[in-house]
Design a protein around this motif. Sequence first.
Motif, short mmCIF file in Angstrom:
data_model
loop_
_atom_site.label_atom_id
_atom_site.label_comp_id
_atom_site.label_asym_id
_atom_site.label_seq_id
_atom_site.Cartn_x
_atom_site.Cartn_y
_atom_site.Cartn_z
N PRO A 103 0.90 -1.19 -0.03
CA PRO A 103 0.01 0.08 -0.14
C PRO A 103 0.94 1.33 -0.03
O PRO A 103 1.85 1.37 0.72
N ASN A 159 -0.05 -2.02 -6.77
CA ASN A 159 -0.05 -1.50 -5.40
C ASN A 159 -1.19 -0.81 -5.00
O ASN A 159 -1.56 -0.61 -3.93
N ASN A 163 -4.99 -3.18 -4.05
CA ASN A 163 -5.12 -3.00 -2.69
C ASN A 163 -6.46 -2.79 -2.47
O ASN A 163 -7.19 -1.78 -2.71
#
Length: 268
Positions: A103, A159, A163
Amino acid sequence: MEYKAKYITEDIKLSSYDDKFFKSDIMFDHHMLVWFISGETKIIQANATYMFRKGDIFLIPRNQLATIINYPKGGHPHKTVVMHLSVERLKRFYSNRNIRPVPLKFPKIFAFNAHPLLESCLASLIPYFEMKDIPDDIASLKITEAISILRTLDKEIDNVLANFEEPGKISLVDYMEKNFMFNLPLEKFGYLTGRSLTTFKRDFKKAFDTTPQRWLTQKRLELAHYHLAEKKKKPVDVCYEVGFENLSHFSFAFKKQFGYAPTALPAS
């Protein structure tokens, strides 16, 4: 403001604003992939300000606060193709892929300029906006194609797209000091700081010893004064950039706070 929108599905639309400009403060529930056909957009976030124009393509991550100001340009409307990348669809896309996202603390806006792969994907949608009967799988195929292209162009994008975490409880003081210029309902501020509305108000009172409405107005006026006096910006620009909805309300509140109108500052 004259606003027109055509949809292939609820996740893909052709959007057009014909008026002078349109401004909104938004928290996006979905990632948004945008392709500019005409016009300009200024996007103001806590960390950066972006300008996008004809031919630009960009992705705005979800759960990010932003002030969006849309302008027509050169006699043409502000016109975009917008594709929503929902959590549900992305979960299906990544379900058979072994991706462990890291993250990002401050997800950025991903800009792709006029990349031919993305432009071809999004431009191919245009004919469908004029059709009444569209095959059910067209939208799904096009969104999957767009996700695949995005992953090819930027390896870091997994990412963001993979997420699926929701906002957790974070420092209320730090978050509000950074994001007070966004004019959103208190429920949204609560959600983004990991709180219910009741808990948000209680914690806010404890942290700032005043109500959210009074604190937000004060902070926005202080920022407006700084922009006018130090940055030499125009009142009409400052008004919308610091979180006010219209110039008359801004001018009234500014004069009440400082004793003179925004236009009275020598620097403005």
